[in-house]
Design a protein around this motif. Structure first.
Motif, PDB file in Angstrom:
ATOM      1  N   GLN A 320       0.883  -1.230   0.047  1.00 36.87           N
ATOM      2  CA  GLN A 320      -0.095   0.005   0.053  1.00 36.87           C
ATOM      3  C   GLN A 320       0.910   1.347  -0.169  1.00 36.87           C
ATOM      4  O   GLN A 320       0.685   1.965   0.818  1.00 36.87           O
ATOM      5  N   ALA A 321       1.744   1.478  -1.041  1.00 43.52           N
ATOM      6  CA  ALA A 321       2.440   2.678  -1.228  1.00 43.52           C
ATOM      7  C   ALA A 321       2.578   2.785  -2.630  1.00 43.52           C
ATOM      8  O   ALA A 321       2.657   1.923  -3.252  1.00 43.52           O
ATOM      9  N   GLY A 322       2.847   4.219  -2.663  1.00 40.53           N
ATOM     10  CA  GLY A 322       3.044   4.515  -4.077  1.00 40.53           C
ATOM     11  C   GLY A 322       4.286   4.281  -4.808  1.00 40.53           C
ATOM     12  O   GLY A 322       5.393   3.797  -3.814  1.00 40.53           O
ATOM     13  N   SER A 323       4.837   4.647  -5.754  1.00 38.00           N
ATOM     14  CA  SER A 323       6.210   4.486  -6.162  1.00 38.00           C
ATOM     15  C   SER A 323       7.259   4.944  -5.624  1.00 38.00           C
ATOM     16  O   SER A 323       8.230   4.467  -5.275  1.00 38.00           O
ATOM     17  N   GLY A 324       7.231   6.157  -5.089  1.00 41.59           N
ATOM     18  CA  GLY A 324       8.027   6.822  -4.337  1.00 41.59           C
ATOM     19  C   GLY A 324       8.323   6.153  -3.131  1.00 41.59           C
ATOM     20  O   GLY A 324       9.634   6.044  -2.845  1.00 41.59           O
ATOM     21  N   PHE A 325       7.511   5.948  -2.327  1.00 42.04           N
ATOM     22  CA  PHE A 325       7.546   5.158  -0.860  1.00 42.04           C
ATOM     23  C   PHE A 325       8.107   3.780  -1.081  1.00 42.04           C
ATOM     24  O   PHE A 325       8.620   3.327  -0.315  1.00 42.04           O
ATOM     25  N   GLU A 326       7.509   3.115  -2.242  1.00 39.53           N
ATOM     26  CA  GLU A 326       8.023   1.793  -2.649  1.00 39.53           C
ATOM     27  C   GLU A 326       9.588   1.766  -2.759  1.00 39.53           C
ATOM     28  O   GLU A 326      10.083   0.777  -2.187  1.00 39.53           O
ATOM     29  N   GLN A 327       9.931   2.798  -3.412  1.00 39.62           N
ATOM     30  CA  GLN A 327      11.407   2.960  -3.740  1.00 39.62           C
ATOM     31  C   GLN A 327      12.252   2.984  -2.346  1.00 39.62           C
ATOM     32  O   GLN A 327      13.161   2.407  -2.015  1.00 39.62           O
ATOM     33  N   LEU A 328      11.689   3.803  -1.310  1.00 37.94           N
ATOM     34  CA  LEU A 328      12.151   4.066  -0.321  1.00 37.94           C
ATOM     35  C   LEU A 328      12.125   2.801   0.840  1.00 37.94           C
ATOM     36  O   LEU A 328      13.118   2.772   1.508  1.00 37.94           O
ATOM     37  N   ILE A 329      11.047   2.209   0.701  1.00 35.68           N
ATOM     38  CA  ILE A 329      10.871   0.882   1.367  1.00 35.68           C
ATOM     39  C   ILE A 329      12.170  -0.007   1.173  1.00 35.68           C
ATOM     40  O   ILE A 329      12.709  -0.710   1.872  1.00 35.68           O
ATOM     41  N   LEU A 330      12.182  -0.349  -0.158  1.00 35.27           N
ATOM     42  CA  LEU A 330      13.094  -1.138  -0.892  1.00 35.27           C
ATOM     43  C   LEU A 330      14.609  -0.624  -0.345  1.00 35.27           C
ATOM     44  O   LEU A 330      15.423  -1.445   0.156  1.00 35.27           O
TER      45      LEU A 330
END
Length: 377
Positions: A320-330
């Protein structure tokens, strides 16, 4: 008839009395006492180890039946503390991370204040061998299934009696130099065996005692001596490690949170770290790294110095994250695992397939690099 019976009984009584009254024709011989030899006064040992006489060693008969398992016991959640003199790193601690009695393998971590070394021991064919040694092992990984190194070092060999000897891969000579030594320590007096290792320019004497293991090591080279002696046994003491976890914030920065992680003997590292990652973050604006339903299927450090982590499908499905936060999570996961294992690359997969979401697609074998540029200290 009755008269005949009485006469017969009387005759039998007379015969029995006559037999009891015979004298012993084999007199006992009293041995002549041997000369008494005055005992020589004991000379104190500079290392606290003293040889025992046959009379002192009352359990000498038992020593012949002791095995290596007696001298290398399994002690879960136990920390050995050794106090050293003679050099900076002579003091150290030892903790057993893993063991598997079915294959006779044990993994310990030794911390001397300068570095941490993981060692895999194996008891096989009457030998205790160190089959693998990994330096700078600040992480915790199960290495029990490792392949035996060609230069495996035999620490002990049966029979555990004086005179047993063997040669190490580097040509050094090692042998049991005494099986009746009394060693004095701060914890008390121990009956031990003495194992001597001789090289071209040094001598090392290691002392092992049943039920405990190594209690003292004495290294000598020329006029220099380094001594490490067991000073404390901390039972019911798990291994506690401080780990840096990286979390993305709503400000699109990555923040580091230090947590104390507790490892018990034979704990699976991936499960302990999975639980720690799922714990509630101190700040509500920190984005969780994985959902509560996500599992870490596997986690290990490869021979190529890349961390390999495989998540369950919930990692992507419940992000449940947009592309920006998905990149930060990874990136936060990469920083967390890369920092823990001390490497620069992490390979992330999902159910053994390359990572693929609606925003990010990683190729097979593609890795993410540790990057601290967005980290707020």
């Amino acid at each position: 008839m009755r008269k005949n019976i009485l006469i017969l009984c009387l005759l039998m009584s007379i015969l029995l009395l006559a037999g009891c009254g015979k004298k012993n024709t084999n007199p006992q011989v009293t041995p002549t006492p041997g000369p008494t030899v005055p005992a020589e006064p004991e000379q104190p040992s500079p290392t606290g180890a003293q040889s025992q006489t046959e009379e002192d060693n009352t359990d000498n008969g038992k020593k012949g039946t002791l095995t290596i398992e007696d001298y290398y016991p399994i002690l879960e959640d136990t920390e050995y503390v050794y106090e050293g003199i003679g050099m900076e790193y002579a003091s150290f601690t030892v903790f057993m991370d893993y063991f598997d009695t079915d294959v006779g393998r044990y993994q310990t971590r030794t911390d001397n204040g300068g570095t941490v070394t993981a060692k895999v021991m194996e008891i096989k064919d009457g030998k205790l061998s160190m089959i693998k040694s990994v330096g700078e092992a600040y992480y915790r990984d199960n290495l029990l299934d490792t392949e035996e190194e060609k230069d495996a070092e035999i620490l002990l060999m049966e029979p555990l009696v004086k005179g047993t000897r063997w040669t190490l891969p580097d040509g050094s000579k090692r042998y049991i130099s005494n099986d009746k030594v009394k060693v004095e320590t701060d914890l008390g007096s121990y009956d031990a065996i003495e194992v001597t290792t001789e090289t071209a320019d040094s001598t090392t004497k290691d002392y092992y005692t049943p039920g405990v293991g190594l209690i003292r090591s004495v290294f000598r080279a020329n006029d220099h001596e380094v001594v490490s002696t067991l000073s404390e046994i901390k039972k019911n003491t798990p291994y506690i490690q401080t780990v840096d976890f990286y979390y993305p914030d709503t400000d699109e920065k990555i923040h580091v949170v230090q947590k104390e992680i507790t490892f018990h003997t034979n704990d699976v590292t991936r499960l302990v770290l999975e639980k720690a990652v799922k714990e509630k973050v101190l700040k509500d604006n920190y984005v969780p790294l994985i959902s509560t339903n996500t599992k870490i299927n596997s986690l290990y450090l490869g021979k190529d110095h890349i961390v390999y982590v495989d998540f369950s499908k919930e990692f992507i499905e419940e992000m449940q994250a947009g592309s920006g936060f998905e990149q930060l999570i990874l990136q936060s996961i990469t920083n967390t695992l890369g920092s823990y294992y001390g490497v620069k690359e992490v390979c992330i997969t999902v159910d053994e397939e390359p990572y693929e979401s609606g925003h990010i697609l990683l190729k097979e074998g593609e890795t993410l690099k540790v990057n601290m540029d967005s980290v707020v200290q």
